[in-house]
Design a protein around this motif. Structure first.
Motif, PDB file in Angstrom:
ATOM      1  N   ALA A  58      43.525  29.347  40.718  1.00  9.13           N
ATOM      2  CA  ALA A  58      45.037  28.820  39.762  1.00  9.13           C
ATOM      3  C   ALA A  58      45.057  27.352  40.343  1.00  9.13           C
ATOM      4  O   ALA A  58      45.679  26.870  39.382  1.00  9.13           O
ATOM      5  CB  ALA A  58      45.247  29.807  39.779  1.00  9.13           C
ATOM      6  N   GLY A  59      45.499  27.237  41.843  1.00  8.90           N
ATOM      7  CA  GLY A  59      45.857  25.991  41.731  1.00  8.90           C
ATOM      8  C   GLY A  59      47.556  26.572  42.120  1.00  8.90           C
ATOM      9  O   GLY A  59      47.716  27.675  42.077  1.00  8.90           O
ATOM     10  N   MET A  60      48.041  26.230  43.414  1.00 11.98           N
ATOM     11  CA  MET A  60      49.094  25.777  43.660  1.00 11.98           C
ATOM     12  C   MET A  60      50.658  24.970  43.143  1.00 11.98           C
ATOM     13  O   MET A  60      50.528  23.118  42.191  1.00 11.98           O
ATOM     14  CB  MET A  60      49.550  25.507  45.050  1.00 11.98           C
ATOM     15  N   ARG A  74      29.627  43.262  44.400  1.00 12.86           N
ATOM     16  CA  ARG A  74      30.290  44.691  44.163  1.00 12.86           C
ATOM     17  C   ARG A  74      30.867  45.321  43.324  1.00 12.86           C
ATOM     18  O   ARG A  74      31.304  45.768  42.533  1.00 12.86           O
ATOM     19  CB  ARG A  74      30.379  45.226  45.477  1.00 12.86           C
ATOM     20  N   ARG A  75      32.337  43.840  43.839  1.00 13.65           N
ATOM     21  CA  ARG A  75      33.830  44.718  42.587  1.00 13.65           C
ATOM     22  C   ARG A  75      33.880  43.589  41.830  1.00 13.65           C
ATOM     23  O   ARG A  75      33.971  43.867  40.161  1.00 13.65           O
ATOM     24  CB  ARG A  75      34.882  44.212  43.473  1.00 13.65           C
ATOM     25  N   PHE A  76      33.460  42.650  41.646  1.00 13.15           N
ATOM     26  CA  PHE A  76      33.714  41.161  40.548  1.00 13.15           C
ATOM     27  C   PHE A  76      32.298  41.139  40.084  1.00 13.15           C
ATOM     28  O   PHE A  76      32.033  40.299  38.830  1.00 13.15           O
ATOM     29  CB  PHE A  76      33.955  39.692  41.397  1.00 13.15           C
ATOM     30  N   GLY A  77      30.676  40.865  40.642  1.00  9.59           N
ATOM     31  CA  GLY A  77      30.252  40.834  39.634  1.00  9.59           C
ATOM     32  C   GLY A  77      29.568  39.459  40.116  1.00  9.59           C
ATOM     33  O   GLY A  77      29.773  38.498  41.105  1.00  9.59           O
ATOM     34  N   ASP A  78      29.298  38.873  39.010  1.00 13.32           N
ATOM     35  CA  ASP A  78      28.526  37.409  38.755  1.00 13.32           C
ATOM     36  C   ASP A  78      30.057  36.581  38.051  1.00 13.32           C
ATOM     37  O   ASP A  78      29.295  35.355  38.617  1.00 13.32           O
ATOM     38  CB  ASP A  78      27.792  37.090  37.264  1.00 13.32           C
ATOM     39  N   LYS A  79      31.221  37.513  38.255  1.00 15.55           N
ATOM     40  CA  LYS A  79      31.862  36.197  38.178  1.00 15.55           C
ATOM     41  C   LYS A  79      32.835  35.739  39.904  1.00 15.55           C
ATOM     42  O   LYS A  79      33.285  34.805  39.493  1.00 15.55           O
ATOM     43  CB  LYS A  79      32.984  37.361  38.044  1.00 15.55           C
ATOM     44  N   ILE A  80      32.005  35.818  40.752  1.00 15.52           N
ATOM     45  CA  ILE A  80      31.930  34.969  41.920  1.00 15.52           C
ATOM     46  C   ILE A  80      30.955  34.462  42.716  1.00 15.52           C
ATOM     47  O   ILE A  80      29.377  35.210  42.343  1.00 15.52           O
ATOM     48  CB  ILE A  80      33.171  36.008  43.431  1.00 15.52           C
ATOM     49  N   ILE A 127      40.180  32.991  43.213  1.00 14.42           N
ATOM     50  CA  ILE A 127      39.544  33.632  41.896  1.00 14.42           C
ATOM     51  C   ILE A 127      40.008  34.980  40.712  1.00 14.42           C
ATOM     52  O   ILE A 127      39.671  35.264  40.295  1.00 14.42           O
ATOM     53  CB  ILE A 127      37.680  33.974  42.885  1.00 14.42           C
ATOM     54  N   GLU A 128      40.128  35.279  41.765  1.00 14.53           N
ATOM     55  CA  GLU A 128      41.372  37.026  40.927  1.00 14.53           C
ATOM     56  C   GLU A 128      42.186  36.239  40.219  1.00 14.53           C
ATOM     57  O   GLU A 128      42.093  37.468  38.515  1.00 14.53           O
ATOM     58  CB  GLU A 128      41.447  37.586  42.450  1.00 14.53           C
TER      59      GLU A 128
END
Length: 614
Positions: free
Chosen positions: A526-528, A458-464, A496-497
């Protein structure tokens, strides 16, 4: 006896360790030292006695041989006189010669021969021939020691000579103290044809002759004496000890040869017998002189024992103090802990077993201090949580009814998005509030994950996007509630964010080769950084005690990867938990490894209440 031993044991237990160590070490060393010293002394005493006995025997044997030679010489002189024709003729005639001139010539001839014999034989002081008819032939060396012919005890000499029946014997004239004044060799003169008695041969022997038999032979044997069968002192090297003479007179000495210790006189006595005369050649030495070396050894051993006791006591005391001092430190530290003092630490200055005890005590004291503070903080936290729970308690039914009313209003107003969102939120809240059962199946846990992703869309849409690769046989495995959803939440917020592109979360579930359940949550975020990843994995591998000790006074208000890892270790054991892999700009993977079956005895459920950072 048992009571005495029991009392001694109780008394020993009351003694301090230092005193026990001193007594024990001193006794262990002193007893062998005393035994060795005693045995050495007795052995030395025996060796000295044996050596003295052998030496005395050798010397006495040499003296006896010399005395035999002197006596053989005297016997030879008497033999020469007996076989002198003039003397034999005079004794044989026995008054048959009436011519005065002939009598004078014979007497003069005999006297001349006797005189010549006395002069030529220094061992002879005088010679007397006494016939049965009362005639006497006498010659001496004209010295005072020769004495007078009238002093001779003829009757006693005749009696002794007759007992010997022609054999030579020695006759001793002694004073009232049993000390010889004169020594005579006497011999019965018999007829050569019918062995009838003709007279008596008396030779006055120079008494100094017997002193010469031990000259140059005695060495360390200073006390030598020669005794007749009647215990008359014939000769002696030194002034005879009255005690030894009394011992000889009272007890006597028997046998051909022998040795004895006279405790009363304090003497060691050795003797040997001259066979012809029956005289005893006696040597004696004072016991204190005989055992001088042994007693010196004994005194040295005693001094050594005393010195050893002093030195060993000092060394033992140092060792005991060295051992007891750290023990006292431990005792004092324990007393402080018993009195309630926290985090008591003692100085560790050793590397031995006592040093290990000191280190262990310090660790134990620190652990107790930490546990006491931890329990105290836990109680405070629990009280605060209870207060907050009471303050913020809301009836779950009221909350669910309210969400359901919103859902119906959305449906009535034809807004399906709101209806679906409220429905998903209601399901997640129900999972968070929990039901009575503490374990749910993996399939149910994945449903909560789907609800959470649905809300995030609901927040990110198809991004996730959530991709699941699950082996069917693991869906029925029971796990603690909300074990995977927090990891997906973590992947969304920290992976993801931060990613501008499309975010994909992959959820894999399978059994590994050891039969354990493995669940992987992978994001392409982004990884660590390597340092951050290494530090996080290090925290994840800590055991529970080390982890909670490291928390200190930090207050944690949310949950995350570390909280899930702790829940797994507390629930399943230290060998299970999370492992993280990551590469900057590529991916981050969190792997859960837990057993497929779990024993619910003494297990506790731990619930996650919020989010946390990596």
């Amino acid at each position: 006896m048992k009571k005495i031993l029991s009392d001694l044991l109780k008394s020993f237990r009351k003694i301090s360790i230092k005193t026990k160590l001193v007594l024990l070490l001193t006794t262990q060393i002193l007893i062998p030292l005393v035994l060795v010293g005693f045995l050495s002394y007795k052995n030395s005493e025996g060796i000295i006695k044996e050596n003295s006995t052998d030496y005395s025997r050798d010397i006495l044997h040499m003296i006896r041989l010399r005395l035999d030679d002197y006596l053989d010489n005297l016997i030879q002189i008497s033999q020469d006189l007996l076989y002198e024709e003039k003397i034999y003729e005079v004794l044989k005639s026995s008054g048959n010669i009436q011519d005065p001139l002939r009598i004078y010539e014979i007497q003069n001839s005999v006297n001349s021969h006797l005189k010549m014999m006395v002069i030529s034989r220094p061992e002879i002081r005088s010679i007397c021939i006494y016939s049965n008819d009362g005639r006497m032939f006498y010659q001496d060396d004209n010295t005072r020691e020769a004495g007078s012919r009238s002093d001779l005890p003829y009757e006693k000499m005749f009696a002794q000579a007759r007992k010997e029946n022609g054999k030579p014997s020695l006759y001793v004239v002694a004073d009232e103290n049993k000390r010889a004044k004169d020594v005579y060799m006497i011999r019965q003169i018999n007829d050569r044809d019918d062995f009838d008695e003709l007279g008596l041969l008396i030779m006055h022997v120079r008494k100094e002759l017997f002193d010469e038999v031990y000259q140059g032979l005695t060495g360390n044997l200073e006390n030598i004496m020669i005794l007749s069968p009647d215990m008359e002192l014939v000769a002696s090297r030194n002034i005879v000890n009255p005690n030894i003479m009394e011992s000889m007179l009272n007890e006597g000495i028997s046998g051909y040869m022998g040795e004895k210790i006279d405790e009363k006189a304090g003497m060691f006595i050795s003797y040997i017998t001259q066979e012809m005369t029956g005289w005893k050649i006696v040597s004696y030495v004072r016991l204190d002189v005989l055992y001088k070396d042994a007693r010196t050894l004994r005194n040295n051993i005693i001094m050594l024992c005393i010195a050893a006791v002093i030195v060993l006591s000092a060394v033992t005391l140092v060792i005991a103090v060295n051992i007891v001092k750290p023990i006292n430190k431990l005792v004092n530290g324990m007393k402080k802990v018993q009195e309630g003092e926290g985090n008591v630490q003692i100085e560790v200055d050793r590397e031995d077993e006592l040093g290990f005890l000191q280190k262990t005590f310090n660790e134990m004291s620190g652990e107790i201090h930490h546990l006491v503070n931890w329990v105290y903080r836990e109680q405070l936290t629990r009280k605060e949580a209870e207060l907050k729970a009471l303050q913020s308690q809301i009836n779950p039914h009221f909350l669910f009814n309210t969400l359901e009313a919103i859902n119906w209003m959305a449906q009535l107003n034809n807004v399906p998005e709101i209806s679906e969102t409220v429905s998903d939120l209601s399901d997640l809240m129900e999972a968070s509030i929990g039901r009575d059962d503490r374990l749910i199946t993996l399939e149910e846990e994945f449903q909560y994950a789907d609800k959470y992703i649905s809300l995030q869309k609901r927040r990110f849409g198809d991004k996730i996007e959530l991709i699941k690769n699950v082996q069917p046989d693991v869906l029925g495995i029971e796990i603690p509630r909300l074990l995977i959803q927090p990891l997906i939440e973590n992947a969304v917020y920290h992976g993801i964010e931060r990613n501008r592109g499309r975010g994909t979360i992959t959820l894999n579930a399978y059994r590994d080769k050891k039969g354990c359940l493995c669940v992987e949550v992978i994001d392409n975020g982004a990884g660590m950084e390597p340092e951050e990843l290494e530090e996080l994995n290090a925290r994840l591998t800590l055991d529970n005690n080390a982890y909670f000790r490291g928390l200190g006074g930090n207050r944690r208000k949310s949950i995350g990867i570390e909280n899930v890892n702790r829940r797994i270790k507390l629930f399943y054991g230290e060998q299970y938990g999370l492992k993280m892999e990551s590469m900057v700009g590529e991916f981050t993977k969190v792997t859960i490894r837990i057993p497929c079956e779990v024993n619910m005895d003494n297990r506790e459920g731990f619930y996650v209440q919020g989010s946390d950072s990596r």
